[in-house]
Motif scaffolding. Structure first.
Motif, PDB file in Angstrom:
ATOM      1  N   ALA A  14       0.854  -1.192   0.000  1.00  0.00           N
ATOM      2  CA  ALA A  14       0.000   0.000   0.000  1.00  0.00           C
ATOM      3  C   ALA A  14       0.889   1.242   0.000  1.00  0.00           C
ATOM      4  N   PRO A  15       1.256   1.764  -1.176  1.00  0.00           N
ATOM      5  CA  PRO A  15       2.196   2.891  -1.268  1.00  0.00           C
ATOM      6  C   PRO A  15       1.833   4.104  -0.423  1.00  0.00           C
ATOM      7  N   TRP A  16       0.542   4.429  -0.326  1.00  0.00           N
ATOM      8  CA  TRP A  16       0.161   5.621   0.434  1.00  0.00           C
ATOM      9  C   TRP A  16       0.515   5.499   1.919  1.00  0.00           C
ATOM     10  N   ARG A  17       0.744   4.269   2.368  1.00  0.00           N
ATOM     11  CA  ARG A  17       1.151   4.074   3.766  1.00  0.00           C
ATOM     12  C   ARG A  17       2.676   3.942   3.893  1.00  0.00           C
ATOM     13  N   ILE A  18       3.377   4.084   2.747  1.00  0.00           N
ATOM     14  CA  ILE A  18       4.817   3.861   2.751  1.00  0.00           C
ATOM     15  C   ILE A  18       5.593   5.076   2.234  1.00  0.00           C
ATOM     16  N   TRP A  19       5.172   5.603   1.079  1.00  0.00           N
ATOM     17  CA  TRP A  19       5.993   6.599   0.391  1.00  0.00           C
ATOM     18  C   TRP A  19       5.971   7.968   1.058  1.00  0.00           C
ATOM     19  N   ASP A  20       6.787   8.876   0.499  1.00  0.00           N
ATOM     20  CA  ASP A  20       6.906  10.226   1.045  1.00  0.00           C
ATOM     21  C   ASP A  20       5.864  11.178   0.466  1.00  0.00           C
ATOM     22  N   ILE A  21       5.101  10.708  -0.493  1.00  0.00           N
ATOM     23  CA  ILE A  21       4.043  11.539  -1.071  1.00  0.00           C
ATOM     24  C   ILE A  21       2.937  11.683  -0.023  1.00  0.00           C
ATOM     25  N   LYS A  22       2.587  12.910   0.324  1.00  0.00           N
ATOM     26  CA  LYS A  22       1.657  13.143   1.419  1.00  0.00           C
ATOM     27  C   LYS A  22       0.310  13.716   0.985  1.00  0.00           C
ATOM     28  N   SER A  23       0.223  14.164  -0.268  1.00  0.00           N
ATOM     29  CA  SER A  23      -1.018  14.803  -0.708  1.00  0.00           C
ATOM     30  C   SER A  23      -1.195  14.593  -2.204  1.00  0.00           C
TER      31      SER A  23
END
Length: 418
Positions: A142-151
């Protein structure tokens, strides 16, 4: 040989940037899977975009028929709504998409499934709960729970840096989910509760100000709770939804603006367009009111609330949902017949019920005489019905009188002491 990951791919902002991100951060082969649930997109373009974005293979399969028959029709029979309003358009599609992802993972021998759901949303739970029920051995990325992208702004910048074509901009930053059943719009100015949502957010329905100036009648035929005909024309399950979407949309039917309680604990605001679904729920409700007995109907209304919660919370593949279905199926045995509805400027009006299964009997329900009902019988019924109220009132009066006597005795005792 590289490990494989099956990506739930839509061609939208999030999943478009996930393919290069996966390739950058994992030594893994990406297989994109787009399940067509009637989102009215060019599937050939979605297929090509997945490959151009770096996927080694792409599956684009039409599962809209299964979507209607396996989830939508069951929801209609149950009249399932979340918090009494939301017709579960996004929620109902997720079990079908998840099943497709697991099927492809088995075909490809993939140990991983990846999705683009944010860490604040419900969909991450829905996908992962369904996948766990279908194959608990599959691992989730689940990239949204891993990566540095916040928005979404960060996601747009990432896409631009990697030359990934997207339609979303920082000015038009709405998050849109579309399928055969509904279109949802979230984000942007909608996130501010004080803002009235604007008509430009509509993707399917006409605003009521622009809806047809002439009313229209639509007739829907049901067989055991399942719609089979529209305006006396037999249609396939998918065609029924499409036809009613077209009819409802031009009359501004099925738009809601709600603040809902997300599964993950926060509230969110969304604009939902469900024209055909709103008409079908109304038609089914009207027919059921005439064909289902009081006790079954009232109990079913309580069950419907739980059924809606299970769908919303991603528990489609649970034993409880399957068990409730058995009850729902039993209640639908006599829900057959046709209902006519008048549509005008966002409103619906019952215009006729045509069924041989109606429990309504004019000879009994009218104010005239009836062999089965004598007006005099009501007196005895009311005496028995109101007996508990009378007993409680008498008891309360006795308690109050005793209390007054005690207070009076205390006052007398005080006076004597003085």
């Amino acid at each position: 040989m590289k490990e494989k990951v099956v990506l739930a791919y839509s061609g939208g902002l999030d999943t478009s940037i996930i393919i290069p991100w996966l390739k950058e951060n994992y030594d893994i082969e990406v297989i994109a899977v787009c399940a067509n649930v009637g989102q009215e997109e060019n599937m050939e373009e979605v297929y090509e975009k997945a490959l151009k974005s770096g996927a080694s293979k792409a599956y684009v399969d039409d599962v809209s028929e299964e979507f209607v028959t396996e989830t939508i029709f069951k929801a209609i029979k149950a009249e399932a709504k979340y918090e009494g309003k939301y017709l579960l358009g996004t929620s109902l599609a997720r079990p079908i998409i998840a099943k497709k992802l697991v099927d492809v993972a088995h075909i490809e021998g993939a140990k991983y499934i990846c999705h683009g759901c944010t860490g604040k949303g419900n969909d991450q739970v829905r996908f992962e709960a369904s996948i766990a029920a279908l194959d608990p051995s599959i691992k989730i990325i689940a990239p949204w729970r891993i990566w540095d992208i916040k928005s979404r702004e960060d996601a747009i910048e990432y896409a631009q840096k990697h030359n990934i074509p997207i339609t979303v901009t920082k000015e038009k930053i709405y998050s849109v989910d579309a399928n055969l059943w509904h279109i949802s719009t979230e984000g942007g100015d909608i996130e501010h509760l004080e803002n009235e949502h604007q008509n430009h957010v509509y993707k399917k329905c006409l605003p009521v100000e622009e809806a047809c100036d002439e009313a229209e009648y639509v007739e829907i035929h049901f067989e055991k709770g399942v719609p089979t005909k529209v305006n006396q024309k037999e249609l396939s399950p998918v065609e029924i939804i499409k036809e009613l979407n077209n009819i409802g949309a031009k009359h501004g039917i099925g738009v809601i603006d709600i603040v809902e309680n997300r599964l993950v604990g926060m509230k969110s605001r969304g604009i939902y367009e469900t024209p055909g679904g709103t008409i079908l729920y109304e038609g089914h409700n009207i027919l059921e009111s005439a064909t289902l007995d009081k006790e079954a109907l009232h109990f079913k209304q309580m069950v419907s609330l739980k059924y809606g919660e299970l769908i919303y919370n991603g528990l489609w593949y649970s034993k409880l949902r399957e068990s409730i279905d058995a009850f729902i199926e039993q209640t639908q045995q006599n829900v057959s017949g046709s209902v006519k509805i008048k549509l005008y400027k966002g409103f619906m009006k019952p215009a006729g019920i045509f069924t041989t299964n109606a429990l309504y009997d004019e000879s009994i329900s009218s104010f005239g005489e009836s062999d089965l009902y004598d007006h005099k019988d009501a007196q005895g019924f009311i005496n028995l019905f109101t007996l508990p109220l009378k007993i409680q009132s008498m008891k309360d009066e006795k308690i109050n009188n005793n209390q007054k006597d005690l207070e009076l005795d205390k006052e007398v005792a005080v006076d004597k002491a003085i």
